[in-house]
Enzyme design. Structure first.
Site, PDB file in Angstrom:
ATOM      1  N   ASN A 126       0.841  -1.187   0.000  1.00 46.84           N
ATOM      2  CA  ASN A 126       0.000   0.000   0.000  1.00 46.84           C
ATOM      3  C   ASN A 126       0.878   1.239   0.000  1.00 46.84           C
ATOM      4  O   ASN A 126       1.959   1.274   0.597  1.00 46.84           O
ATOM      5  CB  ASN A 126      -1.005  -0.002   1.165  1.00 46.84           C
ATOM      6  CG  ASN A 126      -0.404  -0.140   2.540  1.00 46.84           C
ATOM      7  OD1 ASN A 126       0.568  -0.867   2.741  1.00 46.84           O
ATOM      8  ND2 ASN A 126      -0.997   0.533   3.515  1.00 46.84           N
TER       9      ASN A 126
ATOM     10  N   GLU B  42       0.259   5.215   0.629  1.00 49.27           N
ATOM     11  CA  GLU B  42      -0.690   6.218   1.073  1.00 49.27           C
ATOM     12  C   GLU B  42      -0.304   7.604   0.562  1.00 49.27           C
ATOM     13  O   GLU B  42       0.822   7.834   0.124  1.00 49.27           O
ATOM     14  CB  GLU B  42      -0.774   6.225   2.597  1.00 49.27           C
ATOM     15  CG  GLU B  42      -1.340   4.926   3.148  1.00 49.27           C
ATOM     16  CD  GLU B  42      -1.440   4.900   4.656  1.00 49.27           C
ATOM     17  OE1 GLU B  42      -2.074   3.957   5.163  1.00 49.27           O
ATOM     18  OE2 GLU B  42      -0.907   5.793   5.348  1.00 49.27           O
TER      19      GLU B  42
ATOM     20  N   GLU C  61      -2.956  -4.897  -2.996  1.00 54.20           N
ATOM     21  CA  GLU C  61      -3.468  -5.871  -3.959  1.00 54.20           C
ATOM     22  C   GLU C  61      -3.539  -5.266  -5.355  1.00 54.20           C
ATOM     23  O   GLU C  61      -3.132  -5.893  -6.339  1.00 54.20           O
ATOM     24  CB  GLU C  61      -4.864  -6.358  -3.543  1.00 54.20           C
ATOM     25  CG  GLU C  61      -4.895  -7.018  -2.180  1.00 54.20           C
ATOM     26  CD  GLU C  61      -5.167  -6.073  -1.014  1.00 54.20           C
ATOM     27  OE1 GLU C  61      -5.723  -6.526  -0.013  1.00 54.20           O
ATOM     28  OE2 GLU C  61      -4.819  -4.870  -1.105  1.00 54.20           O
TER      29      GLU C  61
ATOM     30  N   CYS D 133     -10.072  -5.082   0.293  1.00 55.50           N
ATOM     31  CA  CYS D 133     -11.215  -4.172   0.317  1.00 55.50           C
ATOM     32  C   CYS D 133     -12.091  -4.411  -0.917  1.00 55.50           C
ATOM     33  O   CYS D 133     -11.721  -5.146  -1.838  1.00 55.50           O
ATOM     34  CB  CYS D 133     -10.741  -2.723   0.368  1.00 55.50           C
ATOM     35  SG  CYS D 133     -10.067  -2.094  -1.202  1.00 55.50           S
TER      36      CYS D 133
END
Length: 133
Positions: free
Chosen positions: A48, A50, A61, A90
C-alpha cells in the site's frame, strides 16, 4: 482449493510478507503487502502507498495486479495478502481482481501470527460482482 503447489504457496506467502515491509503507510500506520501468482509461475508484489489526499492512496493488492498487467500478464492463479490481523482485500481490490479472474484463491496472512494463513475464494468475498456485458 488452490491449484498451486505447497512450494509455490509458500513462495507467494513469503513475497507478500516481504512486500509488506516496503509499504508507505505514514497515515494509517497499517502496512499491507500482496503478491499475485501468474499462470506461468511469475510473482508480482505490491504494497500500500498512502497519500495525504487519502483518495489517492493505492492498496497493495491493486499495486501487485497493476505491476503484473504492466509486465504483460492478465491471468492469475492465486493472490496472497499480508496484514497485521489477517484482513481480506477491500471492495475496490476485490472488483479489480474480478476483472482478471472468475474465481481466484486468496491467501489471507496474519503477519502477527506466524503460520496463520486462511484461504478463501474471490467468489466468497465478492459473490455478486459487477460485470460489463
Amino acid at each position: 482449493m488452490t491449484d498451486i503447489t505447497d512450494e509455490q504457496r509458500q513462495r507467494l506467502i513469503d513475497a507478500a510478507l516481504k512486500a509488506r515491509q516496503q509499504a508507505y503507510a505514514p497515515y494509517s500506520k497499517f502496512p499491507v503487502g500482496a503478491a499475485v501468482f501468474t499462470e506461468d509461475g511469475q510473482v508480482f508484489c505490491g504494497c500500500n502507498v498512502e497519500n495525504a489526499s487519502f483518495g489517492l492512496t493505492n492498496c497493495a493488492e491493486r499495486t501487485a495486479v497493476f505491476a503484473a498487467v504492466a509486465a504483460g500478464y492478465q491471468q492469475f492463479t492465486a493472490l496472497a495478502v499480508a496484514t497485521a490481523g489477517g484482513y481480506s482485500p477491500c471492495g475496490a481490490c476485490r472488483q479489480v481482481l474480478a476483472e482478471f479472474s472468475d474465481d481466484l484463491p486468496i491467501l489471507i496472512i496474519d503477519a502477527r501470527s506466524e503460520g496463520r494463513v486462511e484461504e478463501v475464494s474471490l467468489t466468497e468475498l465478492l459473490p455478486r460482482r459487477f460485470y460489463r456485458n
